[in-house]
Motif scaffolding. Structure first.
Motif, short mmCIF file in Angstrom:
data_model
loop_
_atom_site.label_atom_id
_atom_site.label_comp_id
_atom_site.label_asym_id
_atom_site.label_seq_id
_atom_site.Cartn_x
_atom_site.Cartn_y
_atom_site.Cartn_z
N LEU A 33 0.82 -1.20 0.00
CA LEU A 33 0.00 0.00 0.00
C LEU A 33 0.86 1.26 0.00
N ASN A 34 2.05 1.18 0.62
CA ASN A 34 2.95 2.33 0.63
C ASN A 34 3.61 2.55 -0.73
N ASP A 35 3.73 1.53 -1.52
CA ASP A 35 4.38 1.62 -2.82
C ASP A 35 3.35 1.97 -3.89
N VAL A 36 3.32 3.23 -4.33
CA VAL A 36 2.28 3.65 -5.27
C VAL A 36 2.42 2.96 -6.62
N SER A 37 3.62 2.44 -6.93
CA SER A 37 3.80 1.76 -8.21
C SER A 37 3.00 0.46 -8.29
N ASN A 38 2.56 -0.05 -7.13
CA ASN A 38 1.74 -1.25 -7.12
C ASN A 38 0.25 -0.94 -7.28
N ARG A 39 -0.09 0.33 -7.30
CA ARG A 39 -1.48 0.72 -7.46
C ARG A 39 -1.82 0.87 -8.95
N PRO A 40 -3.11 0.93 -9.29
CA PRO A 40 -3.48 1.23 -10.68
C PRO A 40 -2.84 2.54 -11.11
N TYR A 41 -2.51 2.62 -12.42
CA TYR A 41 -1.81 3.80 -12.94
C TYR A 41 -2.81 4.94 -13.15
N ASN A 42 -3.33 5.42 -12.04
CA ASN A 42 -4.23 6.56 -12.02
C ASN A 42 -3.71 7.51 -10.96
N ASN A 43 -3.38 8.73 -11.35
CA ASN A 43 -2.71 9.65 -10.43
C ASN A 43 -3.56 10.03 -9.23
N LEU A 44 -4.88 10.06 -9.39
CA LEU A 44 -5.74 10.40 -8.27
C LEU A 44 -5.68 9.30 -7.20
N LEU A 45 -5.70 8.04 -7.64
CA LEU A 45 -5.58 6.93 -6.69
C LEU A 45 -4.18 6.88 -6.08
N ASP A 61 -23.13 16.89 -31.32
CA ASP A 61 -22.60 16.62 -29.99
C ASP A 61 -21.36 17.49 -29.77
N VAL A 62 -21.21 18.00 -28.56
CA VAL A 62 -20.05 18.80 -28.22
C VAL A 62 -19.38 18.19 -27.00
N GLU A 63 -18.08 17.98 -27.09
CA GLU A 63 -17.34 17.46 -25.96
C GLU A 63 -16.84 18.63 -25.12
N THR A 64 -16.95 18.48 -23.80
CA THR A 64 -16.61 19.58 -22.92
C THR A 64 -15.21 19.44 -22.31
N ILE A 65 -14.94 18.32 -21.66
CA ILE A 65 -13.61 18.13 -21.08
C ILE A 65 -13.14 16.70 -21.29
N LEU A 66 -11.84 16.53 -21.31
CA LEU A 66 -11.21 15.21 -21.31
C LEU A 66 -10.78 14.87 -19.90
N VAL A 67 -10.91 13.61 -19.53
CA VAL A 67 -10.44 13.14 -18.23
C VAL A 67 -9.56 11.93 -18.45
N GLY A 68 -8.33 12.04 -17.99
CA GLY A 68 -7.38 10.94 -18.10
C GLY A 68 -6.98 10.43 -16.74
N ARG A 69 -5.72 10.02 -16.64
CA ARG A 69 -5.27 9.39 -15.40
C ARG A 69 -5.18 10.37 -14.23
N GLU A 70 -5.46 11.65 -14.48
CA GLU A 70 -5.48 12.61 -13.38
C GLU A 70 -6.77 12.55 -12.57
N GLY A 71 -7.77 11.77 -13.03
CA GLY A 71 -9.05 11.88 -12.33
C GLY A 71 -9.95 10.69 -12.49
N ALA A 72 -11.25 10.98 -12.47
CA ALA A 72 -12.28 9.95 -12.52
C ALA A 72 -13.56 10.58 -13.03
N VAL A 73 -14.50 9.74 -13.46
CA VAL A 73 -15.79 10.22 -13.93
C VAL A 73 -16.90 9.42 -13.26
N GLY A 74 -17.98 10.15 -12.90
CA GLY A 74 -19.15 9.48 -12.34
C GLY A 74 -19.14 9.42 -10.83
N GLY A 75 -20.01 10.20 -10.16
CA GLY A 75 -20.21 10.05 -8.73
C GLY A 75 -19.05 10.48 -7.86
N ILE A 76 -18.32 11.51 -8.30
CA ILE A 76 -17.14 11.94 -7.54
C ILE A 76 -17.53 12.44 -6.15
N VAL A 77 -18.58 13.24 -6.08
CA VAL A 77 -19.01 13.80 -4.78
C VAL A 77 -20.46 13.43 -4.50
#
Length: 258
Positions: A8-20, A76-92
């Protein structure tokens, strides 16, 4: 320290998502038992307007999700891109949350999923976990504000360069983005022929080239000079609110924990 704590201390063992990877070990431990993995393909639909948002999706590595707003004229218009810096759906989310827009996979690849109810239960147990997700929600709102202003005041050429730079940062590719003319047109909210003309002008200047299904960047500095500063404004806000989460080269090379 046992093996589980060490992992758990080693972030390299976590999924490659910067928020996690931003979470401290105790907070990540609250989520780890409920994380599941999924492989996605471009254009996979995560949510439609009105859907009950029950799962949070975290793009990993080069994967990208996008928010797509349908309009009355059929475009259709796209508003923002979300990559490994974040998440989508039910954040708060704190209960039933209907999706407002379509949320689609832009660039396919690995995602991880967490049930919204499990995330909410973990946040109730940890103020620091709740704080990280609230801060990320603030960063996402900043992206939306900046995108709204960008669409109002910047040229199609500036916005084209901005979107391509944003996609490159998130996918981690130095010179190629798996973006079609049609996808670029949706990002810009223009017709495909217009997007193609802009790309042709960039090609004539030696900035870009195109392959089937992708855009090659020949002159990264030249592309950056043609872009507006909206990406820089968003990155600055991320650094002030959630340092090390936005996928810059500096952030990618460092291990960040709260």
């Amino acid at each position: 320290m046992d093996a589980r704590t060490s992992n758990l201390n080693d972030v390299s063992n976590r999924p490659y998502n910067n928020l996690l990877r931003r979470l401290n070990p105790a907070d990540f431990a609250l989520l780890a038992p409920y994380i599941t993995f999924e492989d996605t393909a471009a254009n996979d639909l995560l949510y439609s307007p009105g859907d009950d948002v029950q799962v949070v999706h975290f793009p990993c590595g080069p994967s990208l999700a996008t928010f797509v707003v349908p309009n009355e004229d059929g475009r259709d218009v796209e508003t923002i891109l979300v990559g490994r810096e974040g998440a989508v759906g039910g954040i708060v989310s704190e209960g039933f949350l209907p999706a407002y827009t379509r949320i689609c996979v832009k660039f396919g690849g690995p995602f991880v999923r967490i049930n919204v109810a499990k995330l909410e239960a973990a946040k109730l147990r940890s103020p620091s976990l709740r704080n990280v997700f609230a801060r990320y929600a603030d960063c996402m709102l900043a992206q939306i504000f900046q995108s709204t202003a960008c669409n109002a005041i910047h040229s199609i050429e500036q916005r084209t360069a901005k979107w391509i730079m944003a996609a490159m940062e998130r996918t981690g590719d130095e010179d190629s983005v798996p973006l079609t003319h049609e996808q670029l047109a949706t990002l810009l909210g223009v017709g495909r022929s217009y997007a193609s003309r802009v790309l042709q002008s960039f090609k004539a200047e030696g900035v870009l080239d195109t392959r089937r299904g992708s855009i090659l960047v020949r002159n990264r500095d030249g592309l950056r000079l043609r872009a507006c500063l909206c990406n820089d404004a968003v990155k600055m806000h991320f650094e002030e609110v959630l340092r090390g989460v936005y996928p810059t080269e500096e952030a990618s090379s460092s291990e960040v924990q709260g």
